[in-house]
Design an enzyme around this catalytic site. Sequence first.
Site, mmCIF file in Angstrom:
data_model
loop_
_atom_site.group_PDB
_atom_site.id
_atom_site.type_symbol
_atom_site.label_atom_id
_atom_site.label_comp_id
_atom_site.label_asym_id
_atom_site.label_seq_id
_atom_site.Cartn_x
_atom_site.Cartn_y
_atom_site.Cartn_z
ATOM 1 N N MET A 14 35.759 129.220 36.280
ATOM 2 C CA MET A 14 35.425 127.918 35.702
ATOM 3 C C MET A 14 35.160 128.034 34.205
ATOM 4 S SD MET A 14 35.676 125.399 37.765
ATOM 5 C CE MET A 14 34.659 124.147 37.013
ATOM 6 N N ASN A 122 28.967 118.301 40.485
ATOM 7 C CA ASN A 122 30.423 118.389 40.589
ATOM 8 C C ASN A 122 31.037 117.547 39.469
ATOM 9 O OD1 ASN A 122 33.216 118.205 41.500
ATOM 10 N ND2 ASN A 122 32.463 118.875 43.487
ATOM 11 N N HIS A 150 33.866 125.530 51.155
ATOM 12 C CA HIS A 150 34.126 126.186 49.887
ATOM 13 C C HIS A 150 34.697 127.587 50.097
ATOM 14 C CE1 HIS A 150 31.654 122.933 48.259
ATOM 15 N NE2 HIS A 150 32.105 123.262 47.067
ATOM 16 N N LYS A 154 31.486 131.666 47.081
ATOM 17 C CA LYS A 154 30.458 130.755 46.561
ATOM 18 C C LYS A 154 29.072 131.310 46.891
ATOM 19 C CE LYS A 154 29.000 125.930 46.406
ATOM 20 N NZ LYS A 154 28.839 126.004 44.941
ATOM 21 N N GLY A 160 25.910 122.132 45.720
ATOM 22 C CA GLY A 160 25.158 121.129 44.981
ATOM 23 C C GLY A 160 25.678 119.733 45.235
#
Length: 260
Positions: A14, A122, A150, A154, A160
């Site tokens: 990310m 998100n 997921h 993770k 979240g």
Amino acid sequence: MTTKVLVAGFTGAMGQKAVNLVNESDGFVLTAVFAAGLTSTTPADYDLPANVAVFSSLADIETDAEIWIDFTLPSAVYADTTFAIEHGIHPVIGTTGLTDDQETELQALSKEKGLGGIIAPNFGMSAVLLMKFAKEAAAYFPDVEIIEMHHGDKADAPSGTALSTAKLIDEVRPAHKQGNENETETLANVRGGDYNGIRIHAVRLPGYLAHEQVLFGGPGEALTIRQDSFDRSSFMTGVKVAIDKVSGLSELVIGLENVL
């Protein structure tokens, strides 16, 4: 006018997407990156321009960045966000794992400093809309369960997004006991986590990225709301919205839907 940005967790999947987003966005420039425990702080080792400062610990960071984008780890995000606010850097936090108490403390610190920021469980627009729609549906369908799926790496569970979905639903859902009052679990925790009576189930498997289903049940009918993120690039639309808006905020906002 150019806004200077620091990306924390830049070595992760990310973080790399965030670096690319900043580099491709008019009006923004990558001025620094941070990842704990790096063995090198030479920009060229990470294919970064020589003028991008590389930091391996919070204590070493000296920057004139105006926005802090965070995609690190649940264990680090509270300290990162505190650092950013205390140093006058607008936080845009995509890392999950903050507790309710930590979010409250960070909001108080942000208010004290007069500095706006965004914490988003998100950044995917489909996930933001799922949460919005789920809250609307819960007023009519109080019997609800959440399944989030997921990738196997993770770190936190539930996600979240799933926890935020449950919190939003809880704001409008009439308090009541759903299911069999005499229910017995013959396998511990088989019914999932319990957030004020809302069951949350977390799936971790290779091949998945980020997916969520909210299942509502009523007499003779059911409603399912689902979102799927198949590529991390899908989250960058929301990150771009956040960096565009965060400098104009005067408080720490929880949830991207609150700045749309």
